[in-house]
Design a protein around this motif. Sequence first.
Motif, PDB file in Angstrom:
ATOM      1  N   VAL A   1      -2.266  11.974  -0.960  1.00  0.00           N
ATOM      2  CA  VAL A   1      -2.799  12.964  -0.012  1.00  0.00           C
ATOM      3  C   VAL A   1      -2.221  14.341  -0.337  1.00  0.00           C
ATOM      4  O   VAL A   1      -1.178  14.453  -0.992  1.00  0.00           O
ATOM      5  N   GLU A   2      -2.921  15.398   0.102  1.00  0.00           N
ATOM      6  CA  GLU A   2      -2.508  16.750  -0.220  1.00  0.00           C
ATOM      7  C   GLU A   2      -1.108  17.037   0.328  1.00  0.00           C
ATOM      8  O   GLU A   2      -0.701  16.470   1.331  1.00  0.00           O
TER       9      GLU A   2
ATOM     10  N   GLY B   1       0.848  -1.193   0.000  1.00  0.00           N
ATOM     11  CA  GLY B   1       0.000   0.000   0.000  1.00  0.00           C
ATOM     12  C   GLY B   1       0.880   1.237   0.000  1.00  0.00           C
ATOM     13  O   GLY B   1       1.825   1.321   0.777  1.00  0.00           O
ATOM     14  N   PHE B   2       0.578   2.180  -0.891  1.00  0.00           N
ATOM     15  CA  PHE B   2       1.393   3.408  -1.008  1.00  0.00           C
ATOM     16  C   PHE B   2       0.557   4.614  -0.615  1.00  0.00           C
ATOM     17  O   PHE B   2      -0.532   4.806  -1.145  1.00  0.00           O
ATOM     18  N   ILE B   3       1.067   5.400   0.301  1.00  0.00           N
ATOM     19  CA  ILE B   3       0.437   6.693   0.603  1.00  0.00           C
ATOM     20  C   ILE B   3       1.442   7.749   0.144  1.00  0.00           C
ATOM     21  O   ILE B   3       2.545   7.860   0.686  1.00  0.00           O
ATOM     22  N   ILE B   4       1.068   8.474  -0.899  1.00  0.00           N
ATOM     23  CA  ILE B   4       2.012   9.373  -1.565  1.00  0.00           C
ATOM     24  C   ILE B   4       1.571  10.814  -1.364  1.00  0.00           C
ATOM     25  O   ILE B   4       0.384  11.138  -1.479  1.00  0.00           O
ATOM     26  N   GLU B   5       2.538  11.671  -1.082  1.00  0.00           N
ATOM     27  CA  GLU B   5       2.234  13.090  -0.917  1.00  0.00           C
ATOM     28  C   GLU B   5       2.193  13.748  -2.295  1.00  0.00           C
ATOM     29  O   GLU B   5       3.056  13.500  -3.147  1.00  0.00           O
TER      30      GLU B   5
ATOM     31  N   GLY C   1       6.384  12.842   1.789  1.00  0.00           N
ATOM     32  CA  GLY C   1       6.876  12.163   0.588  1.00  0.00           C
ATOM     33  C   GLY C   1       6.115  10.890   0.290  1.00  0.00           C
ATOM     34  O   GLY C   1       5.217  10.859  -0.532  1.00  0.00           O
ATOM     35  N   LEU C   2       6.497   9.843   1.018  1.00  0.00           N
ATOM     36  CA  LEU C   2       5.914   8.537   0.701  1.00  0.00           C
ATOM     37  C   LEU C   2       5.940   7.638   1.931  1.00  0.00           C
ATOM     38  O   LEU C   2       6.964   7.542   2.613  1.00  0.00           O
ATOM     39  N   PHE C   3       4.799   7.020   2.209  1.00  0.00           N
ATOM     40  CA  PHE C   3       4.735   5.960   3.220  1.00  0.00           C
ATOM     41  C   PHE C   3       4.327   4.672   2.507  1.00  0.00           C
ATOM     42  O   PHE C   3       3.526   4.715   1.567  1.00  0.00           O
TER      43      PHE C   3
END
Lengths: 376, 352
Positions: free
Chosen positions: B148-149, B110-114, B155-157
């Motif tokens: 996400v905003e 799963g990628f949470i990207i800024e 950066g990136l989680f």
Amino acid sequence: MKHLDEYRDAETARRLAASIHREADTDRRYRLMEFCGGHTHAIFRYGIEDLLPANIEMVHGPGCPVCVLPTGRLDMAIRLAKRDGVILASYGDMLRVPGSKGQSLMKAKADGADIRMVYSTLDALKLAEANPGREVIFFAIGFETTTPPTALAIEAAAKAKLGNFSVFCNHVLTPSAIAAILEAPAVRDLGAVEIDGFLGPAHVSVVIGSQPYEFFAEEYRKPVAISGFEPIDILQSILMLVRQLNEGRAEVENQYIRAVTRDGNLRAKQAVSRIFELRRDFEWRGLGHIPYSALRLKDAYAAFDAERRFDEPYIASEGNKACACPAILRGAKKPTDCRLFGSVCTPETPLGSCMVSSEGACAAYYSYGRMRERTQ
Amino acid sequence: MNVASRASRSASRRLDLAAGRVDLTHGAGGRAMQQLIEEIFRPAFDNPMLARGDDQAAFEVVGGRMVMSTDSFVVSPLFFPGGDIGSLAVHGTVNDVAMSGARPLYLSAGFIIEEGFPLADLERIARSMGEAARAAEVAVVTGDTKVVERGKADGLFINTAGIGVVPPGIEISGDRARAGDAILISGSMGDHGVAIMAHRAGLEFETTIVSDSAALNGLVADMVASVPTIRVLRDPTRGGLAATLNEICHQSAVGMRLDEAAIPVRPEVLGACELLGLDPLNVANEGKLIAIAPAEDAGRLLGVLRRHPLGRDAMVIGEVTADPARFVRMATRIGGERMIDWLAGEQLPRIC
């Protein structure tokens, strides 16, 4: 590793320990105060007490800057951090120190105060440069070792006309604290705290030299050994004190000849005296108010003094009444004498400063020596 | 020109992997997101299960015990000597699965990207993840992307979860250490934590230390094949050796006695720790393991470890003791004794 391995050598340690055992007079006790929390930490980390005879007792002194900072000063730091537009730059170990009413910088940070962990005064300067629209306050704390870097940072800020940088100065002085311990009624009159000799911190003397201790040796007839922080240094210094006491001498001896001279570092001392002057009075946790025991910025640098710049007053505040930190800092009690130790007061939920700082006696007892209580 | 046609036009061009940046449309479930998956993630992870394009991966269930684990990665900086957040996200979860003795098979990612994150960095990280997964013989079979905003993530989680299968006859758990057992570690302590610290903003210093980040499942497979009596395996990540040994003592209701002189620490790591006032035993590792086994099997286990490239510096560092207080004690180099305690508070945040 060079310059470390030789001061942690097992064989040398055994030889020194054997000399201490041989020379220590079994008919008397040797109560030696290691002034500095760094020494306390090293003594526990290397298990040095296991190598000493039972009649040599190490008494832990107040040389832990985090520990001796009174609650009221910490409250000031929290109030400064909560001001609009302020970034408070602090060393990491200040963050969890309990202030009054259960406050801490860590909690203030969680509440939204902008508190940044830094590793040097230089980091704080860089923060100020990078955030020209914000007020960056450096939470300066420490004995003589950390004072020269703060002085140089202030000079650099003045030269660069860095208008948004200031220092909340809590720099304190080692000799004043030793004098306060020797002058305390408990030591002089009641004999409750007998201290036969002192291990002086070598890193402080790298700056101030060994000369400031000569007064204690002469006036109070207490031998001093300026000691390094490696196990071999400490054992060697203990042996030097045992010999002095056996021979009835009270002198300042320098174990740390690899860096300490009688006069110290002249340039560092000059930098400090250009920027700082003595405070008339400063409160120490455990030792109370000690005249001329701390530094403040000279008037010429008032613009860089956070206390004056933000007109933040000092409001004295008492810590937890059951906490024995004050007596522990004077060497009058051991951490295990405190009824909060290890039960309600632990490194996770510290009630007193001695449990927070990595140099605090309670933290050293708890983290490295807790098993001793059970086996004794 | 309306919004929809503009989006479709931009989606018809290939992603600008040189100078492009992630924007909010890449996480919105539309064509832009599809394109991100097609041009970055699918080539990086390339495998038949992912290629089907379903919202889930389907695989045959085997007999015996399966294990599952998950881990989130927020390391800062994203690229560090010896690895990056992508390879770390694979190694971390592969190792957590392998510490049961299992063979890891499948991962999710799963990628949470800024918003504003460079596409070039994302591609480099995805590629590194794919390479790490192939090297560890696991497949990234399902994934998710959120954007996400700006300012809402650094950066990136990445989150990964993993599934593996335990070979028959293997019973490995943190509650199985017994008094008299031998404690082994696979190599030097503190490399990952120091490599990260050395590259942290405001803390840069010259060092040759690289992170030890590595997938340990190959080593574990050798170990359990030769010494199926292994009782405990664990990788000493956050909190280092000190925290992990204390965890095991609590789970197994035992104590431990270590020999400081037997614990390998690289001179560069020791030097950096001296400088920073850290204890290498509290510093994180990402490619090392602790093994606890009956004393009579310790010699054989040490041999297996040392024959593997990731266990060359393995050592027997102490033994499990009966101790109701569950203390980890250590004989110091100079002949004293001290306790090894959990670290209070956070030594350094976002190490993994």
